[in-house]
Scaffold this motif. Sequence first.
Motif, short mmCIF file in Angstrom:
data_model
loop_
_atom_site.label_atom_id
_atom_site.label_comp_id
_atom_site.label_asym_id
_atom_site.label_seq_id
_atom_site.Cartn_x
_atom_site.Cartn_y
_atom_site.Cartn_z
N TYR A 12 91.30 57.09 28.09
CA TYR A 12 92.48 56.78 28.15
C TYR A 12 93.06 56.41 29.44
O TYR A 12 93.85 55.33 29.72
N ASN A 46 102.44 55.05 24.16
CA ASN A 46 102.22 56.25 23.96
C ASN A 46 102.68 57.19 25.49
O ASN A 46 103.58 58.15 25.20
N ARG A 47 102.39 56.89 26.36
CA ARG A 47 102.64 57.38 27.85
C ARG A 47 104.15 57.15 27.92
O ARG A 47 104.86 58.15 28.38
N GLY A 69 96.74 68.96 26.41
CA GLY A 69 95.90 67.59 26.41
C GLY A 69 96.65 66.66 27.59
O GLY A 69 97.26 65.70 27.40
N ASP A 95 94.14 71.32 29.72
CA ASP A 95 93.28 70.13 29.15
C ASP A 95 91.83 70.88 28.96
O ASP A 95 91.34 71.75 29.90
N VAL A 150 100.88 65.61 22.77
CA VAL A 150 100.94 64.29 23.03
C VAL A 150 99.64 63.41 23.07
O VAL A 150 99.02 63.69 23.87
C1 LIG Z 1 94.89 60.56 25.16
S1 LIG Z 1 94.89 61.61 26.35
C2 LIG Z 1 96.61 61.87 26.09
C3 LIG Z 1 97.14 62.45 27.61
C4 LIG Z 1 98.75 62.87 27.77
N1 LIG Z 1 99.08 63.56 26.87
C5 LIG Z 1 99.36 61.51 27.29
O1 LIG Z 1 99.75 61.28 26.25
O2 LIG Z 1 99.66 60.70 28.11
C6 LIG Z 1 94.23 63.05 25.65
C7 LIG Z 1 94.04 64.29 26.35
O3 LIG Z 1 93.53 65.21 25.71
C8 LIG Z 1 92.62 66.20 26.05
N2 LIG Z 1 91.88 66.80 24.99
C9 LIG Z 1 91.21 66.23 23.94
N3 LIG Z 1 90.79 67.37 23.17
C10 LIG Z 1 91.31 68.28 23.65
C11 LIG Z 1 91.25 69.64 23.13
N4 LIG Z 1 90.55 70.08 21.89
N5 LIG Z 1 91.66 70.68 23.94
C12 LIG Z 1 92.38 70.31 25.08
N6 LIG Z 1 92.56 69.27 25.60
C13 LIG Z 1 91.97 68.14 24.64
C14 LIG Z 1 91.78 64.97 26.64
O4 LIG Z 1 90.86 65.61 27.48
C15 LIG Z 1 92.77 64.20 27.36
O5 LIG Z 1 93.11 64.60 28.66
#
Ligand SMILES: C[S@@+](CC[C@H](N)C(=O)[O-])C[C@H]1O[C@@H](n2cnc3c(N)ncnc32)[C@H](O)[C@@H]1O
Length: 259
Positions: A12, A46-47, A69, A95, A150
């Motif tokens: 991402y 999305n951001r 996340g 995260d 998100v």
């Molecule tokens: C696509 S990014 C989204 C970042 C931010 N929320 C945004 O929307 O800009 C997804 C994030 O979720 C985290 N992630 C994925 N699976 C997860 C889990 N099971 N528990 C916690 N974090 C998780 C990833 O490490 C990543 O940092």
Amino acid sequence: MNTSVAHPARRYNYWLGGKDHFAADRESGDLLAKAFPTARVAALENREFLRRTVKFLADSGIRQFLDIGTGLPVPDNTHEIAQRVAPESRVLYVDNDPIVMTHSRALTIGTPEGRTGYVEADLRSPEAILDHAELRSVLDLTEPVALLLVAVLHFLHDDAQAITVVRRLLDALPSGSYLVASNLTLDFAPPEQVAKHEELLASGRTDARARDKSEFARFFDTLELVEPGIVAASDWRPAHDERPTAQDVAIYGAVGRKP
Ligand SMILES: C[S@@+](CC[C@H](N)C(=O)[O-])C[C@H]1O[C@@H](n2cnc3c(N)ncnc32)[C@H](O)[C@@H]1O
């Protein structure tokens, strides 16, 4: 930390134009962007959805945010958006990627009036998040909290598990709290893209599970949806008339309030 396997946070970050990614993340990002040429646009939109919703909630008086996340730091993180509106805002980031942990200093420098904290934990273990001492020191769970999920729920493929996790987290928050969520969707995609996505998912080359509108709506079952309800992330109270189509964005976004 295994950097030879692509990880969502770093892929991402690659799409957002950041610097925190390895070869495996770039390969995976390029593969997905080849199958879905608007993947980068979707990440950026999305951001923007996250930015607009946090600003909306801060303007509505919310002063506590649980951002699970988190992703790698970008110029405008949740605490910066919220603390610009109200410097006393408190944000707990969660995260499961150790690389996000190494950047957590950047995420935990906020205003002197506010508080920010960081916990490395998995969304699949809501109890570990809720019981964590850092959460209890940053957030007061007797006051409303905005729970941000998100672009993370699509990594929980099992619907029953995802719903249970969301309910457990919401149960711990008082009335007046909010859920902000977004999730990949193929509702607007042509059949060939749906087929391509299914092929990549089945072969493990993508890790995001798309949800249709009714599947996504279940996360908000116990909540009052904030206008305009469940829409493409780019169509949630957009800042501009000119924006990518729902098909290009392929992400649902919504905000719900706990009655
Ligand atoms: C696509 S990014 C989204 C970042 C931010 N929320 C945004 O929307 O800009 C997804 C994030 O979720 C985290 N992630 C994925 N699976 C997860 C889990 N099971 N528990 C916690 N974090 C998780 C990833 O490490 C990543 O940092």
